[in-house]
Write a protein that holds these residues in place. Structure first.
Motif, mmCIF file in Angstrom:
data_model
loop_
_atom_site.group_PDB
_atom_site.id
_atom_site.type_symbol
_atom_site.label_atom_id
_atom_site.label_comp_id
_atom_site.label_asym_id
_atom_site.label_seq_id
_atom_site.Cartn_x
_atom_site.Cartn_y
_atom_site.Cartn_z
ATOM 1 N N GLU A 43 0.923 -1.692 0.091
ATOM 2 C CA GLU A 43 0.298 -0.153 0.094
ATOM 3 C C GLU A 43 0.389 1.564 -0.434
ATOM 4 O O GLU A 43 2.032 0.815 0.764
ATOM 5 N N LEU A 44 0.275 2.448 -0.913
ATOM 6 C CA LEU A 44 1.395 3.174 -1.247
ATOM 7 C C LEU A 44 -0.004 4.513 -0.654
ATOM 8 O O LEU A 44 -0.907 4.499 -1.589
ATOM 9 N N ASN A 45 0.357 5.351 0.276
ATOM 10 C CA ASN A 45 -0.246 6.453 0.044
ATOM 11 C C ASN A 45 0.398 7.875 0.155
ATOM 12 O O ASN A 45 1.334 8.042 1.131
ATOM 13 N N LEU A 46 0.274 8.359 -0.760
ATOM 14 C CA LEU A 46 1.013 9.972 -1.118
ATOM 15 C C LEU A 46 0.105 10.771 -0.815
ATOM 16 O O LEU A 46 -1.195 11.602 -0.473
ATOM 17 N N VAL A 47 0.899 11.757 0.494
ATOM 18 C CA VAL A 47 -0.441 12.722 1.503
ATOM 19 C C VAL A 47 0.227 14.287 0.854
ATOM 20 O O VAL A 47 1.888 14.351 1.365
ATOM 21 N N THR A 48 -0.324 14.741 0.959
ATOM 22 C CA THR A 48 -0.044 16.479 0.312
ATOM 23 C C THR A 48 -0.323 17.245 1.382
ATOM 24 O O THR A 48 -2.194 17.120 1.523
ATOM 25 N N THR A 49 0.602 18.272 1.959
ATOM 26 C CA THR A 49 -0.603 18.940 2.915
ATOM 27 C C THR A 49 -0.767 20.780 2.744
ATOM 28 O O THR A 49 1.266 20.402 2.485
ATOM 29 N N ASN A 50 -1.151 21.544 2.377
ATOM 30 C CA ASN A 50 -1.106 22.302 2.187
ATOM 31 C C ASN A 50 -0.901 23.149 2.714
ATOM 32 O O ASN A 50 -1.554 23.936 3.681
ATOM 33 N N LYS A 51 0.392 23.882 3.596
ATOM 34 C CA LYS A 51 0.628 24.640 4.935
ATOM 35 C C LYS A 51 0.395 26.060 4.330
ATOM 36 O O LYS A 51 0.859 27.091 5.329
ATOM 37 N N GLY A 52 -0.331 26.256 3.094
ATOM 38 C CA GLY A 52 0.056 27.466 2.734
ATOM 39 C C GLY A 52 -0.893 28.770 3.211
ATOM 40 O O GLY A 52 -2.311 28.039 3.835
ATOM 41 N N ASP A 53 -1.290 29.563 2.924
ATOM 42 C CA ASP A 53 -2.551 30.832 2.715
ATOM 43 C C ASP A 53 -3.151 30.058 1.352
ATOM 44 O O ASP A 53 -5.077 30.980 1.668
ATOM 45 N N ASN A 54 -2.837 29.742 0.506
ATOM 46 C CA ASN A 54 -4.020 29.959 -0.357
ATOM 47 C C ASN A 54 -4.323 27.928 -0.927
ATOM 48 O O ASN A 54 -3.437 27.248 -1.660
ATOM 49 N N PRO A 55 -5.304 27.867 -1.825
ATOM 50 C CA PRO A 55 -5.707 26.981 -2.912
ATOM 51 C C PRO A 55 -4.434 26.356 -3.257
ATOM 52 O O PRO A 55 -4.328 27.995 -3.913
ATOM 53 N N THR A 56 -4.151 24.938 -3.479
ATOM 54 C CA THR A 56 -3.240 24.934 -4.662
ATOM 55 C C THR A 56 -3.520 23.815 -5.247
ATOM 56 O O THR A 56 -3.611 23.090 -4.757
ATOM 57 N N PRO A 57 -3.488 23.752 -6.802
ATOM 58 C CA PRO A 57 -3.367 23.062 -7.466
ATOM 59 C C PRO A 57 -2.504 21.853 -7.533
ATOM 60 O O PRO A 57 -1.411 22.533 -7.531
ATOM 61 N N VAL A 58 -2.346 20.488 -7.310
ATOM 62 C CA VAL A 58 -1.460 19.483 -7.635
ATOM 63 C C VAL A 58 -1.784 18.410 -8.870
ATOM 64 O O VAL A 58 -3.298 17.854 -8.635
ATOM 65 N N THR A 59 -1.790 18.295 -9.415
ATOM 66 C CA THR A 59 -1.699 17.258 -10.231
ATOM 67 C C THR A 59 -0.582 15.771 -9.625
ATOM 68 O O THR A 59 0.338 16.658 -9.647
ATOM 69 N N GLN A 60 -0.599 14.566 -10.286
ATOM 70 C CA GLN A 60 -0.090 13.755 -9.483
ATOM 71 C C GLN A 60 -0.432 12.086 -10.317
ATOM 72 O O GLN A 60 -1.143 12.330 -10.791
ATOM 73 N N ALA A 61 0.867 11.760 -9.615
ATOM 74 C CA ALA A 61 0.356 10.312 -10.027
ATOM 75 C C ALA A 61 1.104 9.235 -9.053
ATOM 76 O O ALA A 61 2.667 9.711 -8.696
ATOM 77 N N LEU A 62 0.888 8.185 -9.210
ATOM 78 C CA LEU A 62 1.562 6.584 -8.814
ATOM 79 C C LEU A 62 1.735 5.679 -10.078
ATOM 80 O O LEU A 62 0.898 5.381 -10.150
ATOM 81 N N HIS A 63 2.506 6.023 -9.880
ATOM 82 C CA HIS A 63 3.015 5.428 -11.597
ATOM 83 C C HIS A 63 3.587 4.266 -12.280
ATOM 84 O O HIS A 63 3.650 3.882 -12.904
ATOM 85 N N THR A 64 2.790 3.143 -11.467
ATOM 86 C CA THR A 64 3.299 1.935 -11.309
ATOM 87 C C THR A 64 3.308 0.750 -11.847
ATOM 88 O O THR A 64 2.570 1.272 -13.483
ATOM 89 N N TYR A 65 4.278 0.768 -12.472
ATOM 90 C CA TYR A 65 4.211 -0.616 -13.713
ATOM 91 C C TYR A 65 4.520 -1.867 -12.942
ATOM 92 O O TYR A 65 5.075 -2.146 -12.535
#
Ligand code: TA6
Length: 300
Positions: free
Chosen positions: A148-170
């Motif tokens: 199991e992989l959990n990719l955990v992203t937290t926005n510590k800033g004051d503004n909403p932030t767009p993120v795109t990402q992938a667990l690019h599994t082969y």
């Protein structure tokens, strides 16, 4: 990788019986061996290279025989961490494809173990750059009879932030001609011709270069996917959460021939099934100030 980070990792693993730190020809690796599985994780890129459950001793992940372990080049195979953007950067064309998390060393920040389960937490050296300074990211890896992989992203800033990402599994398969993908049913954007709303094939077979973004807008649901390998009569199971897209990729023969880290027929024994958040989604991921998002993939 800095000696400080290596020593920190050594300090964490020395108290464990299921985790070792190896400085091999593949660079610094975390080797996990517990009652349920064997797993290898490169500290470069926070990159899972291998996962073999002991009940059947079948390697679930594919790793290129020509993968480059120079501490600069993204490793071809395993589970590359594409963050904080997927594919090309939306505006800075000189930025690395699939973000910069996979192009740097990660640090082991914590680990705990039981006889049948080992859990590791890694963080990249920096999230500075390209406007993502206010994001913190960590990768939580749990090794048992399931990876199991959990990719955990937290926005510590004051503004909403767009993120795109992938667990690019082969994923490893016996031969691309023998497999059928089950559980993916959403229409897709074809990256090969940019056409959208293509109906999902059924049965989902592989006969040509495939580069598809299947868009799902129910990120809270658990999606269950199977790779049925008729030739060897086995099935690789995948569960995903937190995604809004599933990326399915096989470079096929001609594209593979252009890739220096892909052996000629490597495409025949792999398929990428990726848990992702992409710009193609109708519900693009924007992480609110102070909020945390988790992208999950389980492989068994
Ligand atoms: O996930 C599919 C994809 O975006 C393909 O378009 C192809 O570029 C693949 O990723 C591999 O990208 P990489 O930068 O690792 O060679």
């Amino acid at each position: 990788m800095s000696n400080q980070a290596l020593n920190a990792a050594l300090g964490i693993v020395k108290g464990l019986s299921t985790v070792a730190l190896s400085d091999s020809n593949k660079g610094p690796l975390l080797i996990v061996e517990n009652e349920m599985a064997h797993c290898q994780i490169s500290l470069f890129g926070g990159h899972v290279l291998s996962f073999t459950p002991k009940h059947d001793m079948r390697e679930r992940l594919w790793l290129s025989e020509r993968a480059i372990f120079d501490g600069k080049t993204p490793i071809r195979g395993g589970i590359p961490i594409c963050w904080p953007w997927f594919s090309a950067h939306h505006s800075q064309l000189q930025a690395p494809s699939h973000g910069y998390a996979r192009n740097q060393y990660w640090q082991l920040t914590s680990a705990n173990e039981q006889s049948q389960k080992t859990s590791l937490r890694l963080t990249p050296t920096t999230t500075d750059g390209f406007g993502y300074e206010n994001l913190a990211v960590s990768l939580e890896i749990t090794i048992s009879n399931t990876l199991e992989l959990n990719l955990v992203t937290t926005n510590k800033g004051d503004n909403p932030t767009p993120v795109t990402q992938a667990l690019h599994t082969y994923l490893a398969v016996s031969d691309i001609d023998n497999i059928e993908l089950e559980g993916v049913d959403a229409s897709y954007m074809n990256k090969l011709d940019a056409s959208k709303q293509n109906p999902c094939p059924n049965p989902y077979l592989f006969t040509q270069e495939t580069d598809r973004i299947h868009v799902y807008n129910n990120a809270d649901d658990t999606l269950r996917i199977e790779i049925n390998d008729s030739c060897v009569n086995n099935t690789t199971k995948i569960e995903q959460q937190g995604h809004d897209s599933i990326v399915v990729w096989n470079p096929w023969k001609d594209k593979s021939a252009t890739m220096k880290d892909m052996e000629a027929n490597g495409y025949r024994t792999m398929v990428c099934v990726e848990a992702a958040n992409t710009v193609e989604s109708d519900h693009k991921l924007v992480i609110a100030a102070g909020a945390t998002h988790v992208l999950t993939q389980r492989i068994s």
